[in-house]
Design an enzyme around this catalytic site. Structure first.
Site: not given
Ligand code: DOR
Ligand code: ZN
Length: 438
Positions: A67, A69-70, A159, A186, A312, A316, A331
């Site tokens: 999990h 986020h790229l 998600d 999610h 996860d 940001h 996040g």
């Protein structure tokens, strides 16, 4: 270049734990020699062979993060596939599964293929794209799972958002199962969490912000378990943060429902008190919870209710996080702190070292159906870890493009020394690796 990793303690979960040497030839595991004596010179294998001295270290299959986020395409100011993969290998991860909430959303073969092409160009960690459950993550119409699977999607998830409509979720589970794609949920009831900034409780009251109750998560978890039971389709619950979710998953597993679950290091390490100290750098969805929840998540890990640890990783930009607690996006980054932060579970007697490594390697691999481990002939995805190195987490050490971590300033133990993907050394801490050509 062929490699021999010698003198370390091998932990290949479910297979072998003990001293030994690993021989890598042409990017694959050529031999695993168990015991102290070291590998004899490889007959028939052409030199040169580089020797890596792993004494005092543990040698494990490359970590797998279910999990992350790229952010690429669309949010390259937060992270790119290349910077995210650099952070991954810096954290010992040889493979990551990246979520679909990019711009455009990964709801088409073109986006899935783009992600795979960028990952190949970066040449660092393996990237398994997770495609969207519904078009545009809007929760209304299902994506075409067959074509997404063909394009290389490894699973489906909306998600960042739940699939609110239970009928759509039911259809999604049926379709995903039919196409051999795992659905990652999610789980959240937005009617309870919307407007909330952090966990409902004393810390939120102190800060005077609206809270998010545990039930917003567990209602979603219970519904998705019910739908998994109804359809017979497997469901994987992302980022478990509450005691009620742990209990629901434990009960469901006991009844034979095909449910699996992950949690993230922040949920078993921190509580909502961390928001008082770290502000928006401790803001995520689901939020950090109470001490009771933190302890329940640890129990869930210990008794096998929670199968894996995923980060996860949600980068940001600093100015986005500086917008204040209420306005800042949800996040935190996690790829580069996951191993040391999780190692505390071993120090504190929650998991054995091999159980911890299983939650970061074999278990996610099994759930996703991807290869893992030191079988002869398998791709040589390997992490060498120093479980003793102690240091203070410092944002300047991160390879991620973002810095949003509540772990900065924390004293931890455990450092990644080297990460190999397909026999290529994609990360090494030059101060800690001893190599000899032989
Ligand atoms: O904290 C989170 N951040 N939770 C999510 O579900 C989404 C993620 C993101 O994309 O930033
Ligand atoms: Zn999520």
């Amino acid at each position: 270049m062929n490699l021999r990793i010698t003198g370390g303690r091998i932990i290949d979960p479910g297979c072998y734990e003990g001293p030994g040497d690993i021989l890598v030839v042409d990017g694959r595991i050529a031999a695993v020699h168990r015991g102290d004596s070291g590998i004899a010179p490889p007959g028939g294998i052409s030199p040169p062979c580089q020797v890596i001295d792993a004494s005092g270290k543990i040698v494990v299959p490359g970590l797998i993060d279910l999990h992350v986020h790229l952010r690429e395409p669309g949010f390259e100011h937060k992270e790119t596939i290349a910077t995210g993969c650099r952070a991954a290998v810096h954290g010992g991860f040889s493979a990551v599964c990246c979520m679909a909430n990019t711009r455009p959303v990964n709801d088409s073969p073109a986006v899935t293929e783009y992600i795979l092409a960028q990952a190949a160009k970066a040449g660092l960690a393996r990237v398994y794209p997770v495609a969207a459950v519904t078009k545009g993550l809007e929760g209304r119409s299902l994506c075409d799972y067959r074509e997404l699977k063909q394009a290389g999607a490894a699973a489906v998830s909306d998600d960042g958002r739940p699939v609110l409509d239970s009928r759509i979720m039911r259809l999604a589970l049926e379709q995903a199962c039919r196409n051999n794609l795992l659905l990652i949920s999610h789980s959240e009831d937005l009617s309870l969490s919307e407007g909330g900034v952090m966990n409902e409780g004393a810390a939120a009251r102190k800060l005077g912000v609206a809270g998010i109750p545990n039930a917003s998560e567990s209602i979603g978890v219970l519904r998705d378990i019910a739908l998994s039971e109804l359809t017979g389709a497997p469901v994987h619950i992302a980022h478990v943060s509450t005691r009620e979710s742990v209990r629901a998953i434990r009960d469901a597993k006991g009844r034979g429902v095909p449910v699996t679950a992950e949690t993230a290091p922040h949920y078993f390490t921190l509580t909502d008190e961390a928001v008082l100290r770290h502000g928006a750098d401790a803001k995520m969805s689901p939020p950090l919870r109470s001490e009771q929840d933190r302890l329940a998540v640890r129990e869930g890990l210990a008794d096998g209710t929670i199968d894996c640890i995923a980060t996860d990783h949600a980068p940001h930009a600093p100015d986005e996080k500086a917008a204040g607690l209420s306005q800042a996006p949800n996040g935190i980054i996690g790829l580069e702190t996951a191993f040391p932060v999780s190692l505390r579970l071993v120090d504190e007697g929650v998991l054995s070292l091999s159980q911890l490594i299983a939650k970061l390697t074999l278990n996610p691999a099994r759930i996703f159906g991807v290869p893992c481990g030191f079988t002869v002939g398998a791709a040589a995805d390997i992490a060498i870890l120093d479980p003793c190195a102690e240091y203070v987490v410092d944002a300047s050490m991160f390879k991620s493009r973002s810095r949003n971590s509540p772990f900065c300033g924390m004293t931890v133990r455990g450092r990644v020394v080297s990460t190999m993907v397909g026999g290529q050394v994609v990360f090494e801490d030059i101060n800690r690796v001893l190599k000899n050509g032989a």
